[in-house]
Design a protein around this motif. Structure first.
Motif, short mmCIF file in Angstrom:
data_model
loop_
_atom_site.label_atom_id
_atom_site.label_comp_id
_atom_site.label_asym_id
_atom_site.label_seq_id
_atom_site.Cartn_x
_atom_site.Cartn_y
_atom_site.Cartn_z
N ILE A 28 74.83 38.08 55.56
CA ILE A 28 74.79 39.03 54.44
C ILE A 28 74.41 38.30 53.15
N LEU A 29 75.01 37.14 52.89
CA LEU A 29 74.70 36.37 51.68
C LEU A 29 73.24 35.93 51.68
N PHE A 152 79.13 30.03 54.40
CA PHE A 152 77.90 29.59 55.04
C PHE A 152 78.18 28.46 56.04
N THR A 153 79.00 27.50 55.64
CA THR A 153 79.28 26.34 56.49
C THR A 153 79.92 26.76 57.81
N PHE A 349 75.63 26.42 47.86
CA PHE A 349 75.39 27.83 47.58
C PHE A 349 76.35 28.44 46.54
N THR A 350 77.30 29.30 46.98
CA THR A 350 78.07 30.13 46.04
C THR A 350 78.69 29.33 44.91
N SER A 380 70.41 21.42 54.34
CA SER A 380 71.69 21.13 55.01
C SER A 380 71.92 22.06 56.20
N MET A 381 71.56 23.34 56.05
CA MET A 381 71.71 24.30 57.16
C MET A 381 70.85 23.88 58.35
#
Length: 392
Positions: A28-29, A152-153, A349-350, A380-381
């Protein structure tokens, strides 16, 4: 009746499964960020889209507007970043408290490795950024690469299935929670404005009342939430960033109420507030020079801090603790997986974007910082996922 069953089967049940899937928050993010970047770069539309979030009540650029005796948020962006994000910090604060009291951080033996890893993962990125930007106008952004985005992580870790042992997921969760706590402390100490003693004293008085209610086991009622809103208001006007109120309020919630409230806040925070935050704060107009806009020490410090500094700081801290025999690797986990976890922790991110907004007031500088955070988070992802996918 048959129509209800069809609607439930086709829409409601799949939606429930999606919401409770740990990967869905990251998805979603990511979608909200991509949508925001697209809308921000459509000719003839982008200016209106970006200006929408900056619309103010009194027509000024002031952080707050005066309404009678009250000083309230003055723009849509301030409402999102100061008021709505306080709910995110409230949820994060409850998670921190639960882990400290009954979870993985409840004992020294359990908490020592993720605590050391989180500290290493904050110090090394900040040092790397500082080396890139020593003596420049960008030194105030040293905290940008310190943060890990827990949603995310963990979302990427979940995509890897059993390649990430349960004990390692617990380690990553604990590390990210401590990281959040560190970011909250940094925001409170270094990214507020001039302190106002009157509002600080009022905040302290409200906290004392809330803690007294908790100590005397008074049931949570409407008055608790009114006091929570008053705490937010006084901190909003105190010079400390208003989101800190969310964490302070969370620490006054009785332990036995934490699971229930975490469930209640999970959906509105992660599926309403966080996407809105992403839409508002990633409204970035791509510079004409494209990726060349990141060819400077400012961007390099952020990218190197997150992509290199995070795994380096985390792994060095873990190696030191294990070498000294003060801790041991999580069960069924090897060093290859620990390095992968460190790489994934570089997804800022956030929180990194949030700190970028606090560290700099110029829109251009904020946009470059956000782009650097997005680029390093994508690195990183992808690299973290690929690294963890290689079984060793």
């Amino acid at each position: 009746m048959a129509a209800r069953k069809i609607v439930r089967k086709i829409i409601i049940d799949p939606l429930k499964v999606f919401i409770h899937d740990s990967r869905s928050i990251g998805i979603i993010l990511l979608l909200a960020t991509l949508l925001s970047l697209i809308l921000s770069n459509i000719p003839g539309f982008s200016n209106g889209y970006i200006r929408f979030f900056q619309l103010s009540i009194d027509g000024t650029q002031e952080h707050a507007f005066v309404w009678g005796p009250f000083h309230l948020p003055n723009s849509i962006l301030v409402v999102i970043n100061d008021l709505l994000m306080a709910a995110f910090f409230f949820l994060a604060g409850m998670e921190i408290k639960r882990e400290l009291v009954t979870g993985e951080l409840a004992s020294m033996k359990q908490s020592i490795l993720p605590v050391a890893a989180a500290i290493g993962g904050m110090i090394v990125p900040a040092l790397i950024y500082t080396q890139f930007n020593r003596g420049s106008e960008f030194t105030s952004g040293w905290a940008i690469p310190m943060a890990t985005d827990i949603a995310f992580t963990l979302g990427i870790a979940s995509l890897l299935g059993n390649r990430v042992p349960v004990a390692l997921k617990v380690f990553i969760t604990a590390l990210a929670i401590i990281d959040d706590l560190g970011a909250i402390v940094v925001i409170a100490l270094f990214y507020g404005s001039q302190l106002k003693l009157f509002y600080l004293l009022l905040s302290g008085l409200i906290m004392l009342i809330l803690l007294s209610l908790q100590k005397n086991k008074v049931k949570i009622g409407w008055y608790t939430w009114i006091l929570g809103l008053l705490l937010w208001y006084t901190i909003f006007n105190s010079g400390i960033h208003a989101t800190v109120a969310g964490v302070l309020f969370a620490f006054t919630i009785p332990v036995n109420k934490l699971p229930e409230l975490e469930i209640k806040f999970h959906v509105p925070v992660y599926f309403m507030i966080m996407p809105v935050f992403a839409l508002a704060n990633t409204a970035i107009v791509f510079p004409e020079s494209g990726i060349g806009a990141l060819n400077n020490s400012f961007s390099a410090g952020i990218i190197a801090g997150l992509f290199i500094g995070k795994p380096l700081g985390i792994c060095l801290a873990c190696f030191w603790m294990i070498k000294k025999k003060w801790a041991q690797l999580p069960n069924h986990t090897n060093w290859h997986q620990m390095i992968g976890a460190g790489i994934l922790a570089g997804i800022g991110f956030t929180m990194s974007i949030f700190i970028s907004m606090l560290a700099f007031s110029e829109i251009t500088t904020q946009d470059i910082a956000k782009l650097a955070v997005l680029v390093s988070s994508v690195f990183s992802m992808l690299i973290g996922y690929a690294w963890m996918a290689i079984k060793k």
